[in-house]
Every structure is written in C-alpha cells, then in structure tokens.
Write an enzyme that holds these catalytic residues in place. Structure first.
Site, mmCIF file in Angstrom:
data_model
loop_
_atom_site.group_PDB
_atom_site.id
_atom_site.type_symbol
_atom_site.label_atom_id
_atom_site.label_comp_id
_atom_site.label_asym_id
_atom_site.label_seq_id
_atom_site.Cartn_x
_atom_site.Cartn_y
_atom_site.Cartn_z
ATOM 1 N N ARG A 112 35.884 -5.309 16.337
ATOM 2 C CA ARG A 112 35.550 -4.883 14.967
ATOM 3 C C ARG A 112 34.263 -5.550 14.515
ATOM 4 N NH1 ARG A 112 34.996 -9.739 11.798
ATOM 5 N NH2 ARG A 112 36.965 -10.831 11.568
ATOM 6 N N GLU A 211 38.464 -7.176 3.055
ATOM 7 C CA GLU A 211 37.648 -8.385 2.836
ATOM 8 C C GLU A 211 36.159 -8.045 2.759
ATOM 9 O OE1 GLU A 211 38.648 -11.802 5.270
ATOM 10 O OE2 GLU A 211 36.570 -12.470 5.265
ATOM 11 N N ARG A 215 35.189 -2.488 7.555
ATOM 12 C CA ARG A 215 35.461 -3.072 8.856
ATOM 13 C C ARG A 215 35.526 -1.880 9.806
ATOM 14 N NH1 ARG A 215 37.620 -8.535 8.886
ATOM 15 N NH2 ARG A 215 36.140 -9.607 7.540
ATOM 16 N N CYS A 262 32.513 -13.549 3.648
ATOM 17 C CA CYS A 262 32.839 -14.891 4.137
ATOM 18 C C CYS A 262 31.716 -15.357 5.065
ATOM 19 C CB CYS A 262 34.162 -14.862 4.900
ATOM 20 S SG CYS A 262 34.663 -16.481 5.521
ATOM 21 N N THR A 264 31.735 -17.172 7.470
ATOM 22 C CA THR A 264 32.130 -17.246 8.886
ATOM 23 C C THR A 264 31.798 -15.950 9.620
ATOM 24 O OG1 THR A 264 34.359 -16.392 8.488
ATOM 25 C CG2 THR A 264 34.074 -18.782 8.363
ATOM 26 N N ARG A 271 34.334 -9.377 15.924
ATOM 27 C CA ARG A 271 35.424 -10.077 16.595
ATOM 28 C C ARG A 271 35.929 -9.157 17.695
ATOM 29 N NH1 ARG A 271 40.782 -12.042 16.578
ATOM 30 N NH2 ARG A 271 41.671 -10.304 15.425
ATOM 31 N N ARG A 299 44.614 -16.437 18.057
ATOM 32 C CA ARG A 299 45.392 -16.064 16.865
ATOM 33 C C ARG A 299 46.745 -15.570 17.333
ATOM 34 N NH1 ARG A 299 41.256 -12.764 12.686
ATOM 35 N NH2 ARG A 299 39.777 -14.469 12.478
ATOM 36 N N GLU A 304 45.213 -12.861 11.685
ATOM 37 C CA GLU A 304 44.823 -14.214 11.284
ATOM 38 C C GLU A 304 46.002 -14.925 10.609
ATOM 39 O OE1 GLU A 304 41.588 -14.363 8.489
ATOM 40 O OE2 GLU A 304 40.873 -16.247 9.331
HETATM 41 P P1 ADP Z 1 40.318 -9.081 11.731
HETATM 42 O O1 ADP Z 1 40.301 -8.807 13.170
HETATM 43 O O2 ADP Z 1 39.777 -7.942 10.966
HETATM 44 O O3 ADP Z 1 39.666 -10.396 11.444
HETATM 45 P P2 ADP Z 1 43.180 -9.780 11.811
HETATM 46 O O4 ADP Z 1 43.019 -10.950 12.712
HETATM 47 O O5 ADP Z 1 44.060 -9.989 10.618
HETATM 48 O O6 ADP Z 1 41.813 -9.251 11.184
HETATM 49 O O7 ADP Z 1 43.721 -8.568 12.672
HETATM 50 C C1 ADP Z 1 43.926 -7.319 12.101
HETATM 51 C C2 ADP Z 1 44.930 -6.487 12.884
HETATM 52 O O8 ADP Z 1 44.364 -6.147 14.136
HETATM 53 C C3 ADP Z 1 46.230 -7.223 13.167
HETATM 54 O O9 ADP Z 1 47.313 -6.334 13.046
HETATM 55 C C4 ADP Z 1 46.066 -7.631 14.601
HETATM 56 O O10 ADP Z 1 47.290 -7.814 15.282
HETATM 57 C C5 ADP Z 1 45.308 -6.447 15.157
HETATM 58 N N1 ADP Z 1 44.610 -6.761 16.406
HETATM 59 C C6 ADP Z 1 43.666 -7.692 16.630
HETATM 60 N N2 ADP Z 1 43.270 -7.698 17.908
HETATM 61 C C7 ADP Z 1 43.995 -6.723 18.531
HETATM 62 C C8 ADP Z 1 44.041 -6.232 19.859
HETATM 63 N N3 ADP Z 1 43.256 -6.717 20.828
HETATM 64 N N4 ADP Z 1 44.903 -5.227 20.125
HETATM 65 C C9 ADP Z 1 45.687 -4.695 19.152
HETATM 66 N N5 ADP Z 1 45.684 -5.118 17.883
HETATM 67 C C10 ADP Z 1 44.844 -6.117 17.566
HETATM 68 N N1 ARG Z 2 38.689 -18.857 3.528
HETATM 69 C C1 ARG Z 2 39.595 -19.120 4.606
HETATM 70 C C2 ARG Z 2 39.416 -20.555 5.077
HETATM 71 O O1 ARG Z 2 38.441 -21.164 4.699
HETATM 72 C C3 ARG Z 2 39.394 -18.138 5.759
HETATM 73 C C4 ARG Z 2 38.094 -18.255 6.480
HETATM 74 C C5 ARG Z 2 37.886 -17.353 7.687
HETATM 75 N N2 ARG Z 2 38.666 -16.165 7.705
HETATM 76 C C6 ARG Z 2 38.312 -15.018 7.088
HETATM 77 N N3 ARG Z 2 39.185 -14.008 7.131
HETATM 78 N N4 ARG Z 2 37.160 -14.845 6.525
HETATM 79 O O2 ARG Z 2 40.230 -21.059 5.831
#
Ligand code: ADP
Ligand code: ARG
Length: 357
Positions: A112, A211, A215, A262, A264, A271, A299, A304
């Site tokens: 993403r 966020e 995305r 953010c 980060t 990601r 994760r 997250e």
């Molecule tokens: P982001 O990737 O946007 O930072 P999250 O970590 O919250 O946000 O992930 C968002 C969704 O994407 C969650 O349901 C997570 O399980 C799913 N996800 C992340 N990576 C994968 C993957 N490789 N395969 C399937 N689902 C994924």
């Molecule tokens: N603000 C949160 C922290 O400082 C999350 C930071 C990174 N994650 C995010 N989804 N932007 O721990």
C-alpha cells in the site's frame, strides 16, 4: 513539557524532541489552514506510550513546525536530515526474485501507499467540507479506471454491519481509527466521507479518508510481490492522472516525498507486507532483533497493534523515507526469505542463515 527523556513504564525509551525551547519557539504559530502545535502533539500528550505521538493537520505543518517535525523525522527515519532529498522509483522490472518461491510459507502479499491532495487538509486537520471534497474528487476519478483496475466505491455510511465486519475480517477494510488517531482528531464525523473502492477480485483497493485521504492498495494470495507491485504502480499512475484532470495534484516535495498525516509515512508512504507462517522464528527470543537487523517491521495479522495468530505474522519494510519504493520492496522480499530460511533451519536443527548470526 520536559527537556529530556526520563524513564517511564508507559513511554518507549526514545528522546523527547519537544523541548522547552522548541515549545516556546512554536507554541503561537499557526498554519494557513489553522492548525496549531497543540493539535499536532495532542495524540502524544493523550497517549504517553506513543512511539512518535505527532501528526500533521496539513502539508504546511512540516515547515511551520519544522524544528519539531524535522527532529522527529531524523530520529524515526534513521538520521534523515532536513537537507536530504527523497527519490522515488516505481520500476517493477528492477525487483529481483520473489518471496517464498516454493510457495510454502507466504499466505498473501499486500503493498500500500498513502496519497493526499495538495490544498485539502490532512485527516487531523481537514474540515468536513474538505473531507467531502476529497471523497467526491477521488470517487469520481476512480469511476473512470479501466481493465483490471475498474471497480466500485462502497461508502462506510450506509454499509451493513455484517458487510463491514466481513470486509475487515478478510483484511480488506480499515477499522475506525485507534486511540492515537482519535486523539489526533482523525476520527471526526466518523463514518461520513469514508469508504472503500475495490475491483471485482479485491486485488486493487483504495481506502478513502482513513488516516490519509487515500491508501492505494494492491494485494493477492501467494508471494508474487512483483505482480502486486506492478498492479499498484499502474493504479497509482491511473489515480494521479484523474487527480490532475480535476486540476489538483498529490502533496509532494523533493525532501519529504509524498506528504502524509503521520511523519512515519512520509517519503514513499509504502508498506509492502506478507502474511507469513513462521511459528518457530516468531517464537524465538531473537525474533524482534532479527526483524530490526533485516529492516523489517513485524505486526499481528489483524493490522497495526494486533497480535499474531497461529504463528502467522505480518512482515513489512520498516522504513518509508530516503529509500525508493523498489529498494523497500526488495528489502521486504530479501528479509522475509532470510526468515523463511531460518524457519527451515530451526525445524531441521541446522545453523541459522549467516545474516542472522
Ligand atoms: P496499513 O497497512 O494501512 O498500515 P494495517 O497494518 O492496519 O494498516 O493493515 C490493514 C489491513 O491489511 C489489516 O486487516 C491487515 O491484516 C491487512 N494486511 C496487511 N498485510 C497483509 C497481507 N500481506 N495480506 C493480507 N492482508 C494484509
Ligand atoms: N501515533 C502512533 C504512535 O506514535 C502511531 C504511529 C505510526 N502508525 C501510524 N499508523 N501512523 O505510536
């Protein structure tokens, strides 16, 4: 406000960048969109266990509150300096190899990126009208996508609870922002203006007004990261074309790359992750150390701040800024393959790969 980091059970051991001097220098500044220092730091103030605790309400926060954002960015992004330049590279042909070529460990791959539109507030600072404008502009553009990228937009407002839960459980849809985003002000007017676009196969998806304003996501079963990346790149460029046709552009500059709410996520906003079965590696006391060495972020499988389930982990590139998209996907491919080799070694009682010794 404290001047230096004091040990605390709730706060990670990181330097505090909001010194008394920086606070005094910035406390009365305000961005043209009306965003203040208080709002930028609110999430960190409310959540002392934040890793970063800072959000931008608009693109200008990064310059108006520069002394604070620069310090946080330098700390989080491995010494990235205010004079450094960020270079993007979206050429999928440069990727080498694939994750888990035997197809035994990786369940799925997802990449993403975040994108925001210049002049329309970032989630903690956007007005209701701006959020609606983002939704309208983005969904009109998405309706013009062709071929395998074509799909439909589903607003959160009006979606049945059963459909919403199923989309979340299947890893396609976001949940309402967590306590960090809540304090940042990113959940205002929920769920209005938010929604998800996806193609028929659910391999190309766009989250609207979570966020970040957008995305953009490409995902599929298995470990073919190149194919996932290639689809993502086509999707990004098709959306950029639509944004430009509407007389707008992505918020971007040579130093911070793509601007995100953010700090980060600045840079690539990318990601690249896999869901991978690594029960032995994941249970090993050195798991986090190995991930850090390989520049991976672990994760849980529900996103997250979630936990692993049945030895399945979400592993992705940790960095977003100062390295290109191609470099970061390659980091993920190589790092995950090293951990798969470690899983095999642990199962067979053989020595660990040299990268981990
Ligand atoms: P982001 O990737 O946007 O930072 P999250 O970590 O919250 O946000 O992930 C968002 C969704 O994407 C969650 O349901 C997570 O399980 C799913 N996800 C992340 N990576 C994968 C993957 N490789 N395969 C399937 N689902 C994924
Ligand atoms: N603000 C949160 C922290 O400082 C999350 C930071 C990174 N994650 C995010 N989804 N932007 O721990």
């Amino acid at each position: 406000m404290v001047d230096e980091c004091s040990p605390s059970s709730t706060r990670p051991a990181r330097p505090l960048h909001l010194t008394v001097d920086v606070y005094e220098q910035l406390k009365d500044k305000i961005t043209p969109n009306g965003f203040t220092l208080e709002r930028a730091i609110q999430s960190g103030v409310d959540n002392p266990d934040s890793g970063v605790g800072l959000y931008a309400g608009d693109e200008e926060c990064y310059s108006v509150f520069g002394p604070l954002f620069d310090a946080v960015i330098e700390d989080y992004h491995g010494g990235y300096k205010p004079s450094d330049k960020h270079v993007s590279d979206l050429d999928a042909a440069k990727l080498k190899g694939t994750v888990d070529p035997e197809g035994k460990y990786v369940l799925s791959t997802r990449i993403r990126v975040g994108r925001n539109i210049r002049g329309l507030g970032l989630s903690p600072g956007c007005s209701r009208a701006q959020r609606r404008e983002v939704e309208s502009l983005v969904t009109k553009g998405l309706a013009n996508l062709k071929g395998d990228l074509a799909g439909k937009y589903f607003p959160l407002n009006g979606m049945s609870e059963a459909d919403r839960k199923q989309l979340v459980a299947d890893h396609f849809l976001f949940k309402k922002g967590d306590r960090f985003l809540e304090s940042a002000g990113a959940n205002r007017d929920w769920p209005e203006g938010r929604g998800i676009f996806h193609n028929n196969e659910k391999t190309f998806l766009v989250w609207v007004n979570e966020e970040d304003q957008m995305r953009i996501i490409s995902m599929q079963s298995g470990g073919d990261a190149k194919q996932v990346f290639e689809r993502l790149v086509r999707g990004i460029s098709a959306i950029e074309e639509q944004v430009k046709a509407a007389g707008r552009e992505f918020a971007h500059n040579d130093h911070l790359g793509y601007i995100h709410s953010c700090p980060t996520n600045c840079g690539t906003g990318m990601r690249a992750s896999v869901h991978v079965q690594l029960p032995k590696v994941g249970a090993h006391p050195n798991f986090k150390k190995w991930c850090a060495k390989l520049r991976l972020q672990p994760r849980g499988i529900h996103g997250e701040h979630s936990e692993s389930d049945g030895g399945v982990y979400d592993l992705s590139n940790k960095e977003r800024l100062g390295k290109s998209e191609v470099q970061l996907v390659q980091t993920m491919i190589d790092g995950v393959n090293t951990l798969i080799a470690a899983e095999k070694a642990l199962a067979e009682g053989k020595p660990l790969p040299s990268e981990l010794q």
